[in-house]
Design an enzyme around this catalytic site. Structure first.
Site, short mmCIF file in Angstrom:
data_model
loop_
_atom_site.label_atom_id
_atom_site.label_comp_id
_atom_site.label_asym_id
_atom_site.label_seq_id
_atom_site.Cartn_x
_atom_site.Cartn_y
_atom_site.Cartn_z
N ASP A 41 70.96 27.38 44.60
CA ASP A 41 71.10 28.21 43.39
C ASP A 41 71.40 27.47 42.08
O ASP A 41 72.23 26.56 42.04
CB ASP A 41 72.30 29.17 43.54
CG ASP A 41 72.34 29.86 44.86
OD1 ASP A 41 71.41 29.74 45.64
OD2 ASP A 41 73.36 30.53 45.12
N GLN A 54 73.89 24.27 43.04
CA GLN A 54 74.47 24.05 44.37
C GLN A 54 73.86 22.77 44.92
O GLN A 54 72.63 22.64 45.02
CB GLN A 54 74.13 25.25 45.28
CG GLN A 54 74.89 26.50 44.91
CD GLN A 54 76.35 26.42 45.35
OE1 GLN A 54 76.67 26.63 46.49
NE2 GLN A 54 77.24 26.09 44.42
N TRP A 86 71.21 21.83 53.50
CA TRP A 86 72.41 22.46 52.97
C TRP A 86 73.64 21.88 53.66
O TRP A 86 73.61 21.63 54.87
CB TRP A 86 72.32 23.98 53.19
CG TRP A 86 73.37 24.76 52.49
CD1 TRP A 86 73.30 25.25 51.23
CD2 TRP A 86 74.65 25.14 53.00
NE1 TRP A 86 74.46 25.91 50.92
CE2 TRP A 86 75.31 25.86 51.99
CE3 TRP A 86 75.32 24.94 54.21
CZ2 TRP A 86 76.59 26.39 52.14
CZ3 TRP A 86 76.59 25.46 54.37
CH2 TRP A 86 77.22 26.18 53.34
N ASP A 129 80.40 34.41 44.31
CA ASP A 129 79.43 34.31 43.22
C ASP A 129 79.86 35.01 41.92
O ASP A 129 79.15 35.92 41.42
CB ASP A 129 78.05 34.84 43.70
CG ASP A 129 77.55 34.12 44.95
OD1 ASP A 129 78.11 33.04 45.27
OD2 ASP A 129 76.63 34.61 45.60
N TRP A 141 65.82 31.28 51.18
CA TRP A 141 66.36 30.79 52.45
C TRP A 141 65.34 30.82 53.56
O TRP A 141 65.38 29.99 54.46
CB TRP A 141 67.62 31.59 52.83
CG TRP A 141 68.72 31.28 51.87
CD1 TRP A 141 69.22 32.10 50.90
CD2 TRP A 141 69.44 30.04 51.74
NE1 TRP A 141 70.20 31.46 50.19
CE2 TRP A 141 70.36 30.20 50.68
CE3 TRP A 141 69.39 28.82 52.42
CZ2 TRP A 141 71.22 29.18 50.28
CZ3 TRP A 141 70.26 27.81 52.02
CH2 TRP A 141 71.15 27.99 50.98
C1 FRU Z 1 72.86 32.17 47.51
C2 FRU Z 1 74.12 31.63 48.17
C3 FRU Z 1 75.35 32.14 47.43
C4 FRU Z 1 76.37 31.08 47.73
C5 FRU Z 1 75.54 29.83 47.77
C6 FRU Z 1 75.98 28.79 48.75
O1 FRU Z 1 71.74 31.42 47.74
O2 FRU Z 1 74.15 31.98 49.53
O3 FRU Z 1 75.75 33.44 47.76
O4 FRU Z 1 77.38 31.03 46.79
O5 FRU Z 1 74.22 30.22 48.06
O6 FRU Z 1 75.28 27.61 48.58
#
Ligand code: FRU
Length: 500
Positions: free
Chosen positions: A43, A59, A67, A166, A311
């Site tokens: 994100d 992120q 991830w 968030d 995702w």
């Molecule tokens: C959205 C999410 C958010 C979270 C982040 C974790 O893509 O799942 O809700 O904060 O990514 O990386």
């Protein structure tokens, strides 16, 4: 600097060096889109203008292309096209965020860059999400406290502690507001609001809206904005069910809802849409668009940027040292009960080698000498008779075995993207959506970069974003007019413009 932050910084420096020394890796990368300089990114975070510079955090997991414990990477720009890498802004470290610094937002608070983010903590397998804050000067960011500023203690009801995240922060008439998503015990997602007079001590206000009527069980990355006089929520619901008529697909979607925000009673009253009586509408109908954030620039424009992946559509090749790109930043407007989005006007300065012409019915334009020889950064604008029937096809590829196909089907009124024959067709490789054009002369704007194709129909009334990967950084391009009328086209290359 704390230990995890300096380790992440060291890793980022190493990654950057590898990229700078490798023309092959540079050629894999987008030219006018942001992509992580190594490692994983999802994100966009903290997208904001601070002291006349646009800041984009993201992120970030610098240690692999998958991830992992989340950091906040950071880049800055004057034109939102040339991005300058900055020191890693946040790393998981404190009692409140030892398992990750999740998504959030930022504002310019009278010369202080104020960040709200989700701290993930907890012992063993238990995960707890709370809201934390940091402040910075545009380069260095410090957490306000080792502990979260908002926790379960501040919320007057029981909920699932693993899903409270968030934060979207904004300031209105001297009061700070923060909207977060939460999973309620009745298994519905909700958007809750907090308020503060000093940005440190927060008071729970209430539930702005919840997911009850079929809008999934959990929302992510909320945005609360007023666009051209219209109050709007932007939400990214997980695990949606496909509904072709409404434009939803299975899995993660990003939707907008218009209505009116009542600060006094802490309620967002949704409006229904004139075209279908439903409240939520898709923002981008393509495969690769998620978790967008918006910001209002000092020049008045509202700009949105999204993660150009989702995702369920991870397709970056395993041998890449980077994974994650953002969409082109888009100028938003709201008119005719519709959200419109167009690539930022700064892109105009990057355009060159203009060419235009007419392609008659049944004809084919081969826009390159040979397949695999043309640079892949270009814009193609088409004006098509939407009543003509038949279809228009746009094939971009390297070889007979490696290509993607965009189809504009006028007889059946859909747009589709097929990447089955690209390098990593895993997961979702095809998407089809109802064409949203009401004009006799339909305008289709196709924006291509090294690994993406963003399509804007009718001045941004519909967006359709898809990513793909090819072995060769160069391509060929075939435009086939299988409609019963001629079409007009405009073509230009997009080249890096270092001017800022
Ligand atoms: C959205 C999410 C958010 C979270 C982040 C974790 O893509 O799942 O809700 O904060 O990514 O990386």
């Amino acid at each position: 600097m704390n230990e995890n932050l300096s380790l992440a910084q060291k890793k980022q420096d190493e990654l950057l060096k590898v990229i700078e020394e490798s023309p092959e890796i540079q050629a894999q990368r987008p030219v006018f889109h942001f992509a992580t300089f190594g490692g994983w990114c999802n994100d966009p975070n903290g997208f904001s203008q601070f002291k006349n510079t646009v800041h984009l955090f993201f992120q970030y997991h610098p240690y692999s292309t998958k991830w992992g414990p989340m950091h906040w990477g950071h880049v800055t720009s004057k034109d939102m096209l040339n991005w300058k890498l900055q020191p890693v802004a946040l790393a998981p470290e404190t009692e409140g965020d030892c398992k990750g610094c999740f998504s959030g937002t930022a504002i310019d608070d009278e010369g202080i860059h104020l960040i709200a983010y989700t701290g993930v903590s907890g012992k063993g397998n238990v995960e707890v999400q709370n809201q934390c804050m940091a402040i910075g000067d545009g380069v260095i960011y410090n957490k306000i406290s080792d502990k979260p500023l908002i926790t379960a203690k501040d919320i007057p009801f029981e909920y699932n502690k693993e899903h409270f995240r968030d934060p979207k922060i904004w300031k209105k008439d001297g009061t700070y507001y923060m909207a977060c998503v939460i999973k309620q015990n009745d298994d519905n997602g909700a958007l809750i609001l907090f308020q503060s007079s000093n940005s440190r001590k927060w008071t729970y206000r209430g539930i702005l809206d919840s997911s009850k009527d079929g809008l999934s069980k959990m929302w992510e990355c909320p945005d609360v904005l007023n666009l051209d006089g219209k109050d709007m929520l932007i939400l990214s619901p997980q695990e949606m069910k496909e509904n072709y008529d409404l434009g939803f697909h299975n899995g993660n979607n990003s939707l907008y809802i218009t209505g009116s925000l009542d600060y006094k009673n802490c309620k967002f009253a949704r409006e229904t849409r004139p075209e279908n009586g439903y409240t939520a509408a898709q923002i981008d109908y393509g495969i690769d668009f998620y978790a967008p954030e918006t910001t209002k620039l000092k020049d008045g424009r509202t700009i949105m940027i999204g993660w150009m992946q989702s995702w369920e559509s991870y397709i970056t090749p395993e041998d890449y040292m980077w994974s994650g790109m953002m969409t082109i930043p888009r100028e938003l407007s709201y008119k005719n009960n519709q959200l419109y989005q167009l690539p930022i006007r700064e892109l105009e300065k990057w355009k060159c080698n203009h060419e235009n012409g007419i392609l008659s019915s049944g004809d084919m334009a081969l826009s390159t000498k040979k397949m695999g020889e043309m640079q892949r950064q270009f814009e193609y604008d088409l004006s098509i008779n939407s009543k003509a029937g038949g279809k228009v096809k746009f094939i971009l590829g390297n070889t007979e075995n490696e290509y993607v196909v965009l189809e504009i089907n006028l007889s059946e009124n859909f747009i589709s993207f097929d990447r089955t024959a690209s390098r990593t067709p895993r997961a979702v490789s095809f998407r089809k959506a109802k064409l949203k054009s009401e004009n006799d002369l339909m305008k289709v704007r196709i924006l291509c970069d090294t690994c993406s194709m963003e399509v804007f129909v009718d001045d941004g009334r519909m967006a359709f974003t898809n990513a793909f990967f090819f072995t060769n950084p160069k391509s060929g391009l075939i435009l086939i007019n299988e409609s019963s009328d001629s079409l007009e086209y405009f073509f230009c290359n997009i080249k890096k413009n270092k001017e800022r």
